[in-house]
Design an enzyme around this catalytic site. Sequence first.
Site, PDB file in Angstrom:
ATOM      1  N   SER A  52       0.842  -1.188   0.000  1.00 37.13           N
ATOM      2  CA  SER A  52       0.000   0.000   0.000  1.00 37.13           C
ATOM      3  C   SER A  52       0.885   1.249   0.000  1.00 37.13           C
ATOM      4  CB  SER A  52      -0.872  -0.001   1.254  1.00 37.13           C
ATOM      5  OG  SER A  52      -1.422   1.282   1.466  1.00 37.13           O
ATOM      6  N   TYR A  82      -1.627  -1.453  10.221  1.00 36.26           N
ATOM      7  CA  TYR A  82      -1.769  -1.709   8.788  1.00 36.26           C
ATOM      8  C   TYR A  82      -0.523  -1.239   8.026  1.00 36.26           C
ATOM      9  CZ  TYR A  82      -3.709  -1.471   4.054  1.00 36.26           C
ATOM     10  OH  TYR A  82      -3.921  -1.635   2.701  1.00 36.26           O
TER      11      TYR A  82
END
Length: 253
Positions: A147, A160
């Site tokens: 990401s 995350y």
Amino acid sequence: MRDLGLSNKRVVVTGAAGGLGRAFARAFADAGAKVLAADLDGRGASETARLIIERGGAAQGAEADVTIAESCRALVQAAEAFMGGLDILVNNAAVFAGLERRPFAEIDEAVWDKVMAVNVKGVWQMTRAAAPALRAAGGGAIVNVSSATVFSGSPQWMHYVASKGAVIAMTRSMARELGDDRIRVNVLAPGFTLTEASLAMMENARSYGVERGALKRAAEVEDIVGGALYLASPLADYVTGQTLIVDGGRQFI
Ligand SMILES: NC(=O)c1ccc[n+]([C@@H]2O[C@H](COP(=O)([O-])OP(=O)(O)OC[C@H]3O[C@@H](n4cnc5c(N)ncnc54)[C@H](OP(=O)(O)O)[C@@H]3O)[C@@H](O)[C@H]2O)c1
């Protein structure tokens, strides 16, 4: 579409019940590959396969939990049974949908552990299960989905961000270990993308961060899939251990 050299390639996509995983599965099938779409949600994965078959592609759905070694091995066996082997693995499964933003000091320990189990350990488990089949195919490609939050240091999401940073680190290590086997390992790092998961997570998803990007528009899944196709295709035959950010020009590294 031009021929990307993906015709008849045998592809496993994890986390393929919806969102980006379904889009990756569909894009590989549209490029002529055979696809085994896998997810914790086996029904969603089968629906992805059904949608591909409806478009004239070749696909099957499978239930798999990437945190469990036996489940990963069974998925590779299913790939061998359905497609006769494996050439490409897309490690897309992750804890993303529904993940709450919280100051790092307030992250629930059980949630931290779950994020690490799926997003980090899952990539390891799935890749080590798939490596023998990729080796047996004479080489192949692995695309690990990270990401762009790793590069922005997105606040209140440390678990995350840390897990996706680990995906980049593991990719570099795996690329070195698997290079002799002609297995390339790369990272696709999407920026914020409109999927069922991201749309449910924020009210202003369509305008979120748009002004920070050079291209000044939100990403649809179709904007992201080309990066995965490229990294998995012969066009990237000399590319390994790299991270490709696809985010409309929000991060430059
Ligand atoms: N959308 C974005 O803005 C964005 C941006 C950058 C990166 N990404 C990354 O892109 C990927 C897909 O994102 P998305 O937006 O499509 O979100 P998503 O819908 O949450 O996709 C993740 C998929 O992984 C599955 N999964 C979770 N745990 C699993 C397990 N143990 N074994 C197998 N499958 C499991 C989920 O199934 P369940 O729903 O059944 O749990 C879900 O179908 C993720 O890696 C995400 O981190 C997304």
